[in-house]
Design a protein around this motif. Sequence first.
Motif, PDB file in Angstrom:
ATOM      1  N   GLU A 100      40.886  43.195  41.911  1.00  0.00           N
ATOM      2  CA  GLU A 100      39.884  42.188  41.543  1.00  0.00           C
ATOM      3  C   GLU A 100      38.611  42.318  42.368  1.00  0.00           C
ATOM      4  N   TYR A 102      36.836  44.833  42.411  1.00  0.00           N
ATOM      5  CA  TYR A 102      35.911  45.558  41.541  1.00  0.00           C
ATOM      6  C   TYR A 102      35.429  44.572  40.479  1.00  0.00           C
ATOM      7  N   ASP A 103      34.358  43.861  40.807  1.00  0.00           N
ATOM      8  CA  ASP A 103      33.888  42.769  39.973  1.00  0.00           C
ATOM      9  C   ASP A 103      32.423  42.964  39.597  1.00  0.00           C
ATOM     10  N   GLN A 104      31.704  41.868  39.426  1.00  0.00           N
ATOM     11  CA  GLN A 104      30.307  41.949  39.000  1.00  0.00           C
ATOM     12  C   GLN A 104      29.426  42.676  40.020  1.00  0.00           C
ATOM     13  N   LYS A 105      29.781  42.604  41.288  1.00  0.00           N
ATOM     14  CA  LYS A 105      29.009  43.320  42.302  1.00  0.00           C
ATOM     15  C   LYS A 105      29.078  44.823  42.082  1.00  0.00           C
ATOM     16  N   TRP A 106      30.148  45.257  41.436  1.00  0.00           N
ATOM     17  CA  TRP A 106      30.324  46.671  41.102  1.00  0.00           C
ATOM     18  C   TRP A 106      29.848  46.956  39.681  1.00  0.00           C
ATOM     19  N   THR A 109      32.992  45.323  34.118  1.00  0.00           N
ATOM     20  CA  THR A 109      33.113  44.326  33.062  1.00  0.00           C
ATOM     21  C   THR A 109      34.538  44.180  32.539  1.00  0.00           C
ATOM     22  N   GLU A 110      35.368  45.222  32.767  1.00  0.00           N
ATOM     23  CA  GLU A 110      36.736  45.184  32.233  1.00  0.00           C
ATOM     24  C   GLU A 110      37.606  46.145  33.019  1.00  0.00           C
ATOM     25  N   ARG A 111      38.835  45.700  33.300  1.00  0.00           N
ATOM     26  CA  ARG A 111      39.786  46.549  34.011  1.00  0.00           C
ATOM     27  C   ARG A 111      41.002  46.795  33.130  1.00  0.00           C
TER      28      ARG A 111
END
Length: 211
Positions: A100, A102-106, A109-111
């Motif tokens: 988690e 790896y979110d908007q900062k990265w 958009t989808e995992r």
Amino acid sequence: MRMQQLITVTAAALFGLTAVTACGSDTAGSSVDGALSGQIPAKNGGTDGSGGSDGDGKSGAPGLPKAGTMAKAAQIVSTYADCGGLSTDPNDDDFFPGDEIYDQKWSVTERGACGKGTRIFMFKDLKTFQTAYKAQLDEDRKESPNKGHRGKFLLGQDFAVLPDQKPVIRNAIKPGGLLILNCHPDFNPPTGYRKDPALVKGCVLTDYFED
């Protein structure tokens, strides 16, 4: 899918791969850096070093495949490895604890997770993704200077892959496939391998890894 996870982790232990752990700045699970723990250069993946570009020569993703959707990304990954049972449900047993981050900062958009421990991350902006990884690596290297020397993610233009098995990496970096994002300042592959500038200073895209 708990039995499948047990088989994956057991196989990883037998072949010297990084086992799934919980959380941490380098995230749980395997990566290019984690799975490739040896020191002998693999005799594959090399090219003439000429690289290429995706049209304008400034994309930072020379010749990389573009997916557009998670389904298409899984289809691309399936040409390199088993990517059956694709799931995008974070509550699924196949999801790795800690992903988690790896979110908007990265720009993620989808995992997704598929096959035998392969994770897929769709992102909106390649430069944002590379910037986030570089920042994380710089922070990690304060305690572990050699962190990330083998790279981490396999990159397409709009998706990244974290595999759990060496054969996936070997197949993915063949000509026309994905490239490894490497932001370690001491990374210097042998001649004949790609070292294409990424969109972030200090990072490159390469088809070289140490097996």
